[in-house]
Design a protein around this motif. Structure first.
Motif, mmCIF file in Angstrom:
data_model
loop_
_atom_site.group_PDB
_atom_site.id
_atom_site.type_symbol
_atom_site.label_atom_id
_atom_site.label_comp_id
_atom_site.label_asym_id
_atom_site.label_seq_id
_atom_site.Cartn_x
_atom_site.Cartn_y
_atom_site.Cartn_z
ATOM 1 N N THR A 197 0.823 -1.206 0.000
ATOM 2 C CA THR A 197 0.000 0.000 0.000
ATOM 3 C C THR A 197 0.856 1.255 0.000
ATOM 4 N N ALA A 198 1.852 1.301 0.871
ATOM 5 C CA ALA A 198 2.698 2.492 0.971
ATOM 6 C C ALA A 198 3.474 2.749 -0.318
ATOM 7 N N SER A 199 4.000 1.696 -0.927
ATOM 8 C CA SER A 199 4.770 1.880 -2.158
ATOM 9 C C SER A 199 3.876 2.359 -3.291
ATOM 10 N N THR A 200 2.651 1.826 -3.358
ATOM 11 C CA THR A 200 1.700 2.250 -4.399
ATOM 12 C C THR A 200 1.314 3.712 -4.232
ATOM 13 N N LEU A 201 0.996 4.102 -3.000
ATOM 14 C CA LEU A 201 0.561 5.476 -2.752
ATOM 15 C C LEU A 201 1.692 6.484 -2.934
#
Length: 286
Positions: free
Chosen positions: A205-209
């Protein structure tokens, strides 16, 4: 000759006395960084039973005075918790409910120590195990920070002194500066939104955002989307992020990628230091 030998012996005794278990102590500073976060409550818990609680100052530094934390910080874990008065000094963002951790084995005596979203995610991946650079490298690469590690930034440097790494990258005009700043900011929000989620789900999630934040604002944190050119910070709706993390965690269809809001940064005023020296606004020693 006897006098000289006696003098040497006395000097040796005095020297050893300054370093024994009863000698005077300095303090060990541990920084909460995303960038620097003030007013977080910090607690250290060490293998020998030593515990100590402190609070971060304007520079994000929590000071610890127990001897174990002076000489053997690698035997200690650290937890930083943000309350209603915790704030990111670089942009005024509330850090209420934010928690940062440092796993046992990461802190080292005589070196900078930092608690950040990066160390928190690594601690979660370790799941109680002692710090491992191999695990840290895997986590950082999965977050999209592999380019930093491939361009001369060591894992130890990145985790122990994140502030110095960010300053160095910014001064060099490296695109990795914005990537690091965005990733830590986004990861902080993701960790806060769903702290019980798996490390894998949080990482994805963090890498995508963070990729989306940089795509929308290539010079992040400079040049806000509001058109004023002022520095910005990003924040995500907690419920929306939690739903995204849950979808990743369960393998469900992913919802639309959440969009960050970008309020203008409000830098916190630097405290005035008064005293015999008459120095104001001086940085506290680390």
């Amino acid at each position: 000759m006897k006098i000289k030998l006696l003098a040497v012996a006395v000097a040796g005794i005095l020297l050893s006395g300054c370093n024994d278990d009863n000698g005077p102590l300095n303090s060990t500073a541990v920084q909460a960084f995303d960038p620097a976060v003030m007013n977080m409550t910090a607690k250290a818990v060490c293998a020998d039973g030593t515990t100590e609680t402190s609070k971060t100052d304007y520079y994000g530094n929590a000071k610890f005075f127990e001897r174990t934390l002076q000489v053997s910080p690698e035997t200690c874990s650290f937890t930083f918790i943000g309350g209603a008065d915790a704030v990111d000094v670089s942009n005024g963002k509330s850090m209420d409910g934010v928690t940062y951790t440092i796993p046992v084995g990461l802190a080292q005596a005589g070196a900078p120590i930092t608690a950040s979203p990066l160390t928190t995610l690594i601690a979660k991946e370790l799941n109680g195990a002692e710090y491992s650079e191999a695990t840290a490298t895997t986590v950082l690469t999965s977050l999209g920070l592999g380019s930093l590690l491939n361009n001369g930034v060591s894992v130890t440097e990145l985790l122990s002194n994140t502030e110095a790494v960010l300053e160095k990258l910014t001064t060099a005009g490296s695109s990795d500066a914005g990537k690091l700043a965005a990733t830590t900011a986004v990861l902080s929000d993701v960790l806060t939104a769903d702290p019980t989620a798996s490390a894998e789900a949080l990482t994805t999630t963090a890498s995508t955002l963070s990729v989306n934040v940089i795509a929308a604002n290539p010079k992040y944190p400079a040049g806000g989307l509001d058109g004023t050119g002022a520095d910005i910070f990003v924040t995500f709706d907690e419920d929306i992020v939690k739903a995204y993390v849950e979808a990743v965690n369960t393998g469900s269809a992913l919802p639309t990628v959440p969009v960050a809001t970008t309020p203008p940064a409000v830098v916190q005023p630097k405290p005035t230091v008064t005293g015999a020296t008459g120095v104001t606004g001086s940085k506290s020693p680390s």
